[in-house]
Motif scaffolding. Structure first.
Motif, PDB file in Angstrom:
ATOM      1  N   VAL A 149       1.114  10.650   3.444  1.00 12.22           N
ATOM      2  CA  VAL A 149       1.695  10.586   4.793  1.00 12.22           C
ATOM      3  C   VAL A 149       0.724   9.912   5.758  1.00 12.22           C
ATOM      4  O   VAL A 149       1.101   9.016   6.523  1.00 12.22           O
ATOM      5  N   THR A 150      -0.539  10.321   5.710  1.00 14.42           N
ATOM      6  CA  THR A 150      -1.523   9.730   6.629  1.00 14.42           C
ATOM      7  C   THR A 150      -1.797   8.263   6.282  1.00 14.42           C
ATOM      8  O   THR A 150      -1.995   7.450   7.187  1.00 14.42           O
ATOM      9  N   ALA A 151      -1.798   7.933   4.998  1.00 20.65           N
ATOM     10  CA  ALA A 151      -1.986   6.532   4.602  1.00 20.65           C
ATOM     11  C   ALA A 151      -0.842   5.673   5.132  1.00 20.65           C
ATOM     12  O   ALA A 151      -1.058   4.530   5.566  1.00 20.65           O
TER      13      ALA A 151
ATOM     14  N   LEU B  34       0.938   6.291   7.831  1.00 21.91           N
ATOM     15  CA  LEU B  34       0.744   6.161   9.275  1.00 21.91           C
ATOM     16  C   LEU B  34      -0.280   5.069   9.587  1.00 21.91           C
ATOM     17  O   LEU B  34      -0.074   4.249  10.486  1.00 21.91           O
ATOM     18  N   HIS B  35      -1.377   5.060   8.844  1.00 28.27           N
ATOM     19  CA  HIS B  35      -2.389   4.015   9.023  1.00 28.27           C
ATOM     20  C   HIS B  35      -1.785   2.636   8.784  1.00 28.27           C
ATOM     21  O   HIS B  35      -2.006   1.688   9.556  1.00 28.27           O
ATOM     22  N   ALA B  36      -1.030   2.515   7.699  1.00 27.62           N
ATOM     23  CA  ALA B  36      -0.457   1.214   7.329  1.00 27.62           C
ATOM     24  C   ALA B  36       0.507   0.702   8.388  1.00 27.62           C
ATOM     25  O   ALA B  36       0.650  -0.512   8.572  1.00 27.62           O
ATOM     26  N   ARG B  37       1.144   1.604   9.109  1.00 28.59           N
ATOM     27  CA  ARG B  37       2.129   1.216  10.123  1.00 28.59           C
ATOM     28  C   ARG B  37       1.528   1.111  11.520  1.00 28.59           C
ATOM     29  O   ARG B  37       2.248   0.928  12.496  1.00 28.59           O
ATOM     30  N   GLY B  38       0.198   1.268  11.607  1.00 31.16           N
ATOM     31  CA  GLY B  38      -0.464   0.988  12.873  1.00 31.16           C
ATOM     32  C   GLY B  38      -0.739   2.174  13.761  1.00 31.16           C
ATOM     33  O   GLY B  38      -1.228   2.006  14.887  1.00 31.16           O
ATOM     34  N   THR B  39      -0.456   3.397  13.304  1.00 32.49           N
ATOM     35  CA  THR B  39      -0.746   4.581  14.106  1.00 32.49           C
ATOM     36  C   THR B  39      -2.184   5.024  13.868  1.00 32.49           C
ATOM     37  O   THR B  39      -2.612   5.154  12.722  1.00 32.49           O
ATOM     38  N   ARG B  40      -2.905   5.263  14.930  1.00 33.51           N
ATOM     39  CA  ARG B  40      -4.269   5.758  14.782  1.00 33.51           C
ATOM     40  C   ARG B  40      -4.226   7.236  14.436  1.00 33.51           C
ATOM     41  O   ARG B  40      -3.933   8.086  15.272  1.00 33.51           O
ATOM     42  N   CYS B  41      -4.516   7.548  13.181  1.00 37.61           N
ATOM     43  CA  CYS B  41      -4.427   8.904  12.669  1.00 37.61           C
ATOM     44  C   CYS B  41      -5.759   9.296  12.046  1.00 37.61           C
ATOM     45  O   CYS B  41      -6.296   8.569  11.210  1.00 37.61           O
ATOM     46  N   GLU B  42      -6.300  10.444  12.456  1.00 42.26           N
ATOM     47  CA  GLU B  42      -7.559  10.946  11.913  1.00 42.26           C
ATOM     48  C   GLU B  42      -7.336  12.338  11.329  1.00 42.26           C
ATOM     49  O   GLU B  42      -6.635  13.154  11.923  1.00 42.26           O
ATOM     50  N   VAL B  43      -7.931  12.592  10.173  1.00 44.39           N
ATOM     51  CA  VAL B  43      -7.851  13.905   9.536  1.00 44.39           C
ATOM     52  C   VAL B  43      -9.226  14.558   9.618  1.00 44.39           C
ATOM     53  O   VAL B  43     -10.209  14.010   9.116  1.00 44.39           O
ATOM     54  N   ILE B  44      -9.289  15.724  10.267  1.00 47.89           N
ATOM     55  CA  ILE B  44     -10.529  16.471  10.432  1.00 47.89           C
ATOM     56  C   ILE B  44     -10.427  17.744   9.599  1.00 47.89           C
ATOM     57  O   ILE B  44      -9.436  18.479   9.712  1.00 47.89           O
ATOM     58  N   PHE B  45     -11.436  18.002   8.776  1.00 48.81           N
ATOM     59  CA  PHE B  45     -11.408  19.183   7.903  1.00 48.81           C
ATOM     60  C   PHE B  45     -12.654  20.024   8.147  1.00 48.81           C
ATOM     61  O   PHE B  45     -13.775  19.514   8.140  1.00 48.81           O
TER      62      PHE B  45
END
Length: 303
Positions: free
Chosen positions: A85-87, A89-100
């Motif tokens: 899902v996050t990949a 979002l990245h591919a479609r231009g949304t700035r998405c960060e996952v913090i763990f």
């Protein structure tokens, strides 16, 4: 997921916050909420993609800074699908960060004991340690896809809020955030490091009784280490390595880089080297900070 990038006037920043129960995920989400993020916690992972699409497609400026909490109270298959899902979002231009966020088992056991909270995965016949082990297994796909991993084992609630503020809260522009942390090998490796450098082969100020109680931030310790050719060569080697590797991190659009510098106790050599490297790298990179895991800091409790 559709193309949910926001507008030029309202660019979207999406942060997915996950982590082990008791590691400080709630502290991080509260920080974001206090600083203007629209926060949603305990989202069903199966609904994440469609929910993000519907929220961001509105292009409402109130959603331009969005933080979403995901934990282990989900089906394993849905959590395993989160990196895809996050990949996307990245591919479609949304700035998405996952913090763990995570911490050592013994620390998590202590925190649950102090607060007397029930672990979300606890069940009849399942001990607290077994629940923590199961949670690690379920969240393993997320930690593997995380942009930033924060180890809160030796971190107070006040320190964690400061880490989030410095590394994420100030990071509104897509620019590499560099953390150089010192640590003592006697307490174990920090689990959030991308690179680890070992300084235990260098002259140790600890054996000079006049320097023993000081730290690598004190000028007397710096003078002692500056006088050593082996220290100078180690500094040049590490700096040269980092100067070659940092551009590669920038080229592949990495948001965070954590560099761990270790000595025996984490008081003298590693602190000195971390500060010296940070001073030099900050001449060329805007977001460079230090953290010293073994030096005394403000106390606080993570829940």
């Amino acid at each position: 997921v559709g193309r949910v990038t926001g507008t030029a006037e309202h660019p979207v920043r999406l942060i997915i916050v996950s982590g082990l129960s008791g590691s400080g995920k709630t502290v991080a989400l509260h920080y974001f909420e206090d600083n203007g993020f629209y926060c949603i916690d305990n989202v069903p992972a199966a609904l994440l993609a469609s929910m993000i699409e519907q929220i961001l497609a509105t292009q409402d400026p109130m959603y331009s800074r969005l933080a979403i909490g995901i934990d282990a109270r989900n089906r394993a298959a849905d959590l395993a699908h989160l990196p895809a899902v996050t990949a996307d979002l990245h591919a479609r231009g949304t700035r998405c960060e996952v913090i763990f966020l995570h911490a050592d088992d013994d620390i998590l056991l202590k925190r649950f004991g102090e607060t007397r909270r029930k672990h979300p995965l606890s069940a009849a016949g399942l001990s607290l340690r077994e629940a923590i082990d199961r949670e690690r297994q379920l969240l393993d796909p997320i930690i593997g896809a995380a942009d930033l991993v924060i180890d809160t084992t030796r971190t107070s609630v006040h320190q964690l809020r400061d880490i989030v503020r410095q590394r994420i809260g100030r990071h509104d522009l897509p620019e590499l955030s560099i953390l150089i942390e010192s640590f003592g090998f006697k307490n174990g490796l920090p689990a959030d490091a991308d690179f680890v450098f070992d300084l235990r082969c260098l002259p140790n100020p600890y054996w000079d009784t006049a320097l023993r109680t000081l730290t690598g931030k004190d000028p007397q310790v710096a003078d002692f280490l500056d006088a050593s050719d082996s220290v100078r060569r180690m500094y040049e080697d590490i700096l040269g390595f980092l100067e070659r590797r940092i551009p590669q991190y920038i080229d592949c659009s990495r948001n965070y880089l954590t560099i761990a510098i270790g000595c025996t106790g984490g008081q003298h050599r590693s602190v000195y080297m971390a500060e010296k490297l940070a001073a030099e790298l900050s001449k060329r990179h805007k977001q460079v900070m230090t953290r010293h895991n073994e030096l005394p800091e403000v106390e606080g409790r993570i829940t």
